[in-house]
Write a protein that holds these residues in place. Structure first.
Motif, PDB file in Angstrom:
ATOM      1  N   VAL A 213      62.068  92.007  23.685  1.00 54.42           N
ATOM      2  CA  VAL A 213      63.688  92.304  24.032  1.00 54.42           C
ATOM      3  C   VAL A 213      63.699  92.419  25.619  1.00 54.42           C
ATOM      4  O   VAL A 213      64.321  91.816  26.269  1.00 54.42           O
ATOM      5  CB  VAL A 213      64.184  93.457  23.333  1.00 54.42           C
ATOM      6  N   ASP A 214      63.035  93.584  26.006  1.00 52.77           N
ATOM      7  CA  ASP A 214      63.257  94.171  27.439  1.00 52.77           C
ATOM      8  C   ASP A 214      62.603  93.288  28.251  1.00 52.77           C
ATOM      9  O   ASP A 214      62.841  93.056  29.406  1.00 52.77           O
ATOM     10  CB  ASP A 214      62.586  95.636  27.352  1.00 52.77           C
ATOM     11  N   ASN A 215      61.184  92.496  27.836  1.00 56.05           N
ATOM     12  CA  ASN A 215      60.320  91.823  28.640  1.00 56.05           C
ATOM     13  C   ASN A 215      60.170  90.535  28.221  1.00 56.05           C
ATOM     14  O   ASN A 215      59.203  89.824  28.543  1.00 56.05           O
ATOM     15  CB  ASN A 215      58.826  92.543  28.727  1.00 56.05           C
ATOM     16  N   LEU A 216      61.160  90.061  27.670  1.00 54.30           N
ATOM     17  CA  LEU A 216      61.361  88.554  27.080  1.00 54.30           C
ATOM     18  C   LEU A 216      60.838  87.716  28.152  1.00 54.30           C
ATOM     19  O   LEU A 216      60.184  86.742  27.666  1.00 54.30           O
ATOM     20  CB  LEU A 216      62.685  88.378  26.340  1.00 54.30           C
TER      21      LEU A 216
ATOM     22  N   VAL B 165      64.073  78.707  22.895  1.00 53.62           N
ATOM     23  CA  VAL B 165      64.591  78.896  21.722  1.00 53.62           C
ATOM     24  C   VAL B 165      64.039  79.747  20.793  1.00 53.62           C
ATOM     25  O   VAL B 165      64.566  80.866  20.069  1.00 53.62           O
ATOM     26  CB  VAL B 165      64.923  77.620  20.917  1.00 53.62           C
ATOM     27  N   VAL B 166      62.459  79.486  20.881  1.00 56.38           N
ATOM     28  CA  VAL B 166      61.704  80.429  19.754  1.00 56.38           C
ATOM     29  C   VAL B 166      61.887  81.959  20.220  1.00 56.38           C
ATOM     30  O   VAL B 166      61.794  82.795  19.313  1.00 56.38           O
ATOM     31  CB  VAL B 166      60.266  79.653  19.820  1.00 56.38           C
ATOM     32  N   CYS B 167      61.858  82.165  21.556  1.00 49.24           N
ATOM     33  CA  CYS B 167      61.656  83.535  21.827  1.00 49.24           C
ATOM     34  C   CYS B 167      62.933  84.235  21.667  1.00 49.24           C
ATOM     35  O   CYS B 167      63.022  85.217  21.341  1.00 49.24           O
ATOM     36  CB  CYS B 167      61.538  83.703  23.392  1.00 49.24           C
ATOM     37  N   HIS B 168      63.991  83.568  21.640  1.00 52.38           N
ATOM     38  CA  HIS B 168      65.533  84.234  21.557  1.00 52.38           C
ATOM     39  C   HIS B 168      65.549  84.303  19.961  1.00 52.38           C
ATOM     40  O   HIS B 168      66.248  85.105  19.533  1.00 52.38           O
ATOM     41  CB  HIS B 168      66.677  83.484  22.183  1.00 52.38           C
TER      42      HIS B 168
ATOM     43  N   VAL C 267      63.632  90.601  15.849  1.00 51.00           N
ATOM     44  CA  VAL C 267      62.852  92.052  16.267  1.00 51.00           C
ATOM     45  C   VAL C 267      64.276  93.146  16.260  1.00 51.00           C
ATOM     46  O   VAL C 267      64.056  93.981  15.417  1.00 51.00           O
ATOM     47  CB  VAL C 267      62.362  91.824  17.570  1.00 51.00           C
ATOM     48  N   LYS C 268      65.198  92.638  16.876  1.00 50.78           N
ATOM     49  CA  LYS C 268      66.481  93.492  17.091  1.00 50.78           C
ATOM     50  C   LYS C 268      67.017  93.917  15.660  1.00 50.78           C
ATOM     51  O   LYS C 268      67.386  95.088  15.457  1.00 50.78           O
ATOM     52  CB  LYS C 268      67.459  93.048  17.793  1.00 50.78           C
ATOM     53  N   ARG C 269      67.156  92.856  14.788  1.00 54.75           N
ATOM     54  CA  ARG C 269      67.600  93.030  13.539  1.00 54.75           C
ATOM     55  C   ARG C 269      66.727  94.196  12.674  1.00 54.75           C
ATOM     56  O   ARG C 269      67.276  95.031  12.013  1.00 54.75           O
ATOM     57  CB  ARG C 269      68.020  91.798  12.558  1.00 54.75           C
TER      58      ARG C 269
END
Length: 412
Positions: free
Chosen positions: A211-214, A236-239, A245-247
Motif C-alpha cells: 500500500v504505502d510502498n507499492l 495491474v497485478v500490484c494494484h 491487502v486493504k480489504r
C-alpha cells in the motif's frame, strides 16, 4: 450500471452489449493467435480464485466507467492474455514434477531484486527446509493450494498448505524437529511470538509493502511472459494485490487504523523482537528453532524489500541486533543470496570482481544445505567456507566484529 450516470436505459444496454461483443471478439482473436503459435490453452483452475475475483471486479469497474468500447477490449485482452500465459506455463510444468519421495515447494516467482521472495511465508517455509536440511524442489507455477494459500507442498502425492501445517506434516513424516531443545515453557513462548509475528506484524509489513510502498514493490515484482506489456501487467497485478491487502486488513481490524497508528504498531512489534533477541545468536538461545524461520521470513522484508521506509531505517539503525540476526541467517542458509549493500561478502574473489548487480538466485533442482557448504579450497591454513571470515571464525558467532571483516575485505 450506476457508473454510466444518467444515460437512458437503451444507451446503457448498448454500452454493455457492445463491450461484451468486443470482448468476445478479442477472445477469439487471442485464441487464433495462440493456435497459430502452437500453444495449448489450459483450464482456469490453475489461477488463484482471488485473482479471478479481483480481475473480474477490476474489469467490470473499468467497463462501467469508460464508454469507449476499444478501451474495454484492450483491457480484457491484456488480462486474459496474462491469465492464459500463466495457465499454459503451469500446465507444462505440472507434467514435469513428481512428488514421489520428494518435497515439492510451491511458491511465488522469485523477485528481480535478488531477494528469494516478497512473501514472508514463502521465505519462512524455504528457510525452514534449509534449516532442517531437507532436500526440496522449487516450483514457481503460481498455482495456489485448494485453500487459496501460498506456499504449499507436495510429498508422495499428498498436498499440504499453511506453513504451520506443513511443518507439522514434515515433522511427522520425516522425523525432523527444530524445537527438540526447547522445554514446555520455551515452546509456549515460541508459539506466542509466532502468532504475534504472523497475525499482527505481518499485516503492518503488508501495508508498507503493498500500500504505502507499492511503487518500489512493483519494480521488484517478476512476471514471466509479459512481453511488451509486462510493465502494464505488473501495474495491474500490484494494484489488484493492493486492493486485496486493504480489504483483508480491514476485515482483520488493523486496517481500520490510520497510517501513523499502523506504523506505531509495527514499531512496537519490532522492538519486542529486538528485546527478545537481545545479544543471543538466535531468538530462543544458542540453537535454531522453527521460530527463527518465522522471524527471519518477516524481518527480511524490512531488511531487503522496503528501501527507504520506516521499518528499514529502524532495523538498520536503532534495532541493529535484528539486522545482524538477519545477516547471520542469510549467510548460513542462503549462500547464493548476495545483496548489493553487503560489505561482508563471502563470495570467491572471481565473483567479487564483477559489477554490483542483482544476480538471480540459483534454483536448485534438489537443494540440500549439506552439499552447498563444501570447502572452497585448501590454500589457507583453515577450512574456508561461506560462513567463515578471514581468520577462520564463524561470521555467525556473536563475538565476531563485522567491521574488522569489512576492513580486511577493503584491504584485499
Amino acid at each position: 450500471m450506476a457508473g454510466l450516470g444518467s444515460d437512458p436505459w437503451w444507451k446503457k444496454t448498448l454500452y454493455l452489449t457492445g463491450g461484451a461483443l468486443l470482448a468476445a471478439a478479442a477472445y477469439l482473436l487471442h485464441e487464433l493467435l495462440v493456435i497459430s503459435l502452437g500453444k495449448a490453452q489450459n483450464n482456469l483452475k490453475y489461477v488463484g480464485w482471488k485473482i479471478h475475483l479481483e480481475m473480474a471486479e477490476f474489469t467490470g469497474n473499468h467497463i462501467l466507467h469508460h464508454s469507449t468500447w476499444i478501451s474495454c477490449c484492450v483491457d480484457l485482452t491484456l488480462i486474459y492474455g496474462y491469465i492464459s500465459r500463466v495457465e499454459s506455463k503451469v500446465a507444462r510444468k505440472q507434467q514435469e514434477i513428481d512428488s514421489k519421495d520428494a518435497i515439492i515447494l510451491h511458491q511465488f516467482a522469485r523477485p528481480n531484486n535478488g531477494v528469494p521472495s516478497l512473501s514472508p511465508f514463502c521465505l519462512k517455509m524455504e528457510t525452514y527446509l534449509r534449516m532442517a536440511d531437507l532436500p526440496y524442489q522449487n516450483y514457481f507455477g503460481g498455482k495456489l493450494s485448494a485453500q487459496g494459500k501460498m506456499p504449499w507442498i507436495e510429498y508422495n502425492h499428498e498436498k499440504v498448505s499453511g506453513t504451520e501445517f506443513i511443518i507439522d506434516f514434515l515433522e511427522e513424516k520425516l522425523g525432523v524437529n527444530l524445537n527438540k531443545n526447547l522445554g514446555p515453557h520455551e515452546r509456549a513462548i515460541s508459539r506466542a511470538v509466532t502468532k504475534m509475528v504472523e497475525e499482527h506484524f505481518y499485516w503492518t509489513l503488508a501495508y508498507c509493502q503493498w500500500v504505502d510502498n507499492l511503487n518500489e514493490t512493483r519494480k521488484m515484482l517478476s512476471l514471466s511472459g509479459g512481453g511488451p506489456f509486462s510493465n502494464l501487467l505488473r501495474w495491474v497485478v500490484c494494484h489488484i494485490t493492493k486492493g486485496i491487502v486493504k480489504r483483508e486488513m480491514h476485515g482483520h481490524g488493523i486496517g481500520r487504523f490510520s497510517e501513523e497508528e499502523i506504523y506505531m504498531l509495527m514499531e512496537k512489534d519490532m522492538r519486542s523482537l529486538a528485546g527478545l533477541l537481545g545479544d543471543k545468536k538466535y531468538i530462543m538461545g544458542p540453537k535454531l528453532s522453527t521460530l527463527d524461520a518465522t522471524v527471519f521470513g518477516h524481518l527480511a522484508q524490512a531488511m531487503w524489500t522496503l528501501p527507504g521506509t520506516r521499518p528499514e531505517r529502524l532495523i538498520k539503525g536503532e534495532l541493529i541486533n535484528l539486522a545482524m540476526y538477519c545477516e547471520r541467517i542469510r549467510r548460513k542458509f542462503w549462500p547464493e543470496w548476495h545483496h548489493d549493500d553487503d560489505n561482508t561478502i563471502y563470495e570467491s574473489e572471481e565473483s567479487c570482481e564483477g559489477s554490483k548487480t542483482h544476480t538471480p538466485l540459483l534454483d536448485f533442482s534438489s537443494y540440500s544445505r549439506t552439499e552447498t557448504f563444501e570447502d572452497e579450497g585448501a590454500e589457507n591454513s583453515f577450512s574456508r567456507t561461506p560462513d567463515t571470515d578471514f581468520t577462520g571464525h564463524s561470521l555467525f558467532d556473536s563475538d565476531v566484529d563485522l567491521d574488522d571483516y569489512t576492513d580486511h575485505e577493503q584491504c584485499k
